[in-house]
Each structure stands twice: as C-alpha cells, then as structure tokens.
Enzyme design. Sequence first.
Site, PDB file in Angstrom:
ATOM      1  N   ASP A  79     -13.854 137.039  76.655  1.00 42.13           N
ATOM      2  CA  ASP A  79     -12.605 136.665  75.968  1.00 42.13           C
ATOM      3  C   ASP A  79     -12.829 135.501  75.012  1.00 42.13           C
ATOM      4  OD1 ASP A  79     -13.112 135.138  78.350  1.00 42.13           O
ATOM      5  OD2 ASP A  79     -11.124 134.256  78.183  1.00 42.13           O
ATOM      6  N   GLU A 146     -12.162 133.699  80.828  1.00 45.59           N
ATOM      7  CA  GLU A 146     -12.750 132.360  81.005  1.00 45.59           C
ATOM      8  C   GLU A 146     -11.800 131.295  80.500  1.00 45.59           C
ATOM      9  OE1 GLU A 146     -15.286 128.815  79.967  1.00 45.59           O
ATOM     10  OE2 GLU A 146     -13.931 129.958  78.727  1.00 45.59           O
ATOM     11  N   ASP A 170     -22.738 129.824  77.322  1.00 48.30           N
ATOM     12  CA  ASP A 170     -21.497 129.302  76.744  1.00 48.30           C
ATOM     13  C   ASP A 170     -21.635 127.802  76.539  1.00 48.30           C
ATOM     14  OD1 ASP A 170     -18.929 129.230  75.824  1.00 48.30           O
ATOM     15  OD2 ASP A 170     -17.996 129.308  77.802  1.00 48.30           O
TER      16      ASP A 170
HETATM   17 ZN   LIG Z   1     -16.428 129.543  76.287  1.00 53.85          ZN
END
Ligand SMILES: [Zn+2]
Length: 313
Positions: A79, A146, A170
């Site tokens: 996402d 997330e 990430d």
């Molecule tokens: Zn992220």
Amino acid sequence: MSTVLNNLEPASLWKHFAALAAIPRASGKEAAARDYVLALARRLGLEATQDRAGNVVVRKPARPGREGAIPAVLQGHLDMVCEKNEGTVHDFDTDPIRLVRDGDWLKADGTTLGADNGAGVAAALAVMESEDIAHGPLEFVFTIDEENGLTGASDFPLRLLRSKYFLNLDGEEEGTLCIGCAGAINTTARRKVTLQPAAADAGWRLRISGLQGGHSGIDINKGRGNAVRILGRMLQVLTGRLPVAVAELTGGSKRNAIPREASAIVALDSAHEQELRSLVAALEADLKSELGAFDTGLRITVSAAPRPEQVFG
Ligand SMILES: [Zn+2]
C-alpha cells in the site's frame, strides 16, 4: 514502459515501479497490486502463497551454486499513502499515479508518488525476476495496510517463513542500513474518575511549553522532553506536597509526535499560591538541568484560572 522512465537503471526495477504506480493501492485496497505480484510469480513458475490477511509470500530457489547460502527474506508493503494537492483531480481508487521527470527527480503530478513503498516492492520484484543475480534461497514478503498501522505485518503468520535473515526494504534514508528497531505500540488507557465539588477557593492553570517535540519514532533517542510525562511528574510532586486537586488534563496532539505541550487546571487555596509557584519553579529548574542541551526551551507557567467547580476525586 512509460517514457518518463526511459533509460533509468536498473530497467527491471523501474518497469515494476511504473506498473505499480499505475495500480491504485490505498491501504486496505491492495488487491490489484497483490494480483500483480501473484501473476509475476506464476509467470516465473515460483511458489506463492497468500495469508488470510492478504499478505503474499513468494519463494525463489537459490541460483545454481548458491544453494548453501543462508536463506533471506526481502520484504516490502504493497500500500501507499494517498494524498493529493488542493485542486488536483485524482481518484485514488481508480486513477493511476501520473509520473513526471523533473531533472534527476521522479515525481508525481499533484499526488503522492508511492515510492514508499513502491521502490522497495519494485526492487524485490526485480530480484525475483532476475536471472543474473547471485543469491541464496529467497523469500519475498509483500504486506498490506502498512500505512494504517502495519496491520498486515502484525497479522502475518511467521510460520510461513523459513529464512534466517530478514531485509525490510522500506527505508527512509539513502545509503543507510538500519539494523534494529524498537517497534511501536498504541495504548489506550481508560480510568473511571469520580468528580466531586472543589473545596479550594482558587483555580490555577499549569502549562508546559517550549519543548522541541519531534517524531516519536525517529527522534525518540534525542533526549527531548515529553510534556505529558513532565506534567505527570509535576502533578505527582504537587499532590504530594500541597492539597492540590486536579480538574482538567490535556497534552500531546498526535500518537506519533512527542508531546510538546501539556496543561492542567488544578484547584488550590490562594493561600498556597507562593508554595505552588516555588515548587513549580524548582521543578522547572530540575527539568532544565536534566534536559540540558537536548531540549533548551522548556517553560512551565502557573497562572490564575477560573476556580473549577468540580475536581477528580
Ligand atoms: Zn513505508
């Protein structure tokens, strides 16, 4: 591939990045992005599974000669944060992100770009598709939701994984490798209080301000003051020394921001004003020396407030 991304290397990464940008993928609405990943795994003949939450795991065997390498996970989230500028017409449920090149920068036209975590997912997909990268046994994990509180990751059944190493793709800073994480937790505390008429003849507002605040994740190690904790400590001192009764408490603004300000209204006879002021001043001095150069602006003020009618019992 979109012409905006022409000549960008590694081409495979940017191909997947462009494909993901074209897929609406707000938090909780990752189905199409998940299908994209699953379709790629199927095309590559790789084993793929989906858990009940909607997270995806894909397994890729080691390259020949690397079978003995330690198995590793590459993980990213499907996402993205969906924000647009005022005046931008964009439906995040249906419209593709419009990519634009601005010199060396890749940007989105009036919306968030989704590089968080499109870049990480695209990198993982490029490795998944690669035939020329020497790697051991790999597991790819693509989580959902997330940005809304990591609900996909927290529901993830860890038994699905066999790897020893876990690389989260990430990141926040280029060239930085983060080797640990404190985690985070949201806590809701409730306490029933009884209210009773205030006995004192005066009300006072205690106000904490001037702190730096910051992000409760990335700034938490910087020794800054937390206004809510300072308020708690102050009330503990005051209620231990004076017949102070609390009528009102407020502090902080966001769950991921270190509280910069907090205040309380207390009831206390005006005969105690001087003691109140000197206790608060002494505490302010103590706190200033504790915070030192980490947070220099702390101010605690005492001012007269309308006498509260009711206080906590
Ligand atoms: Zn992220």
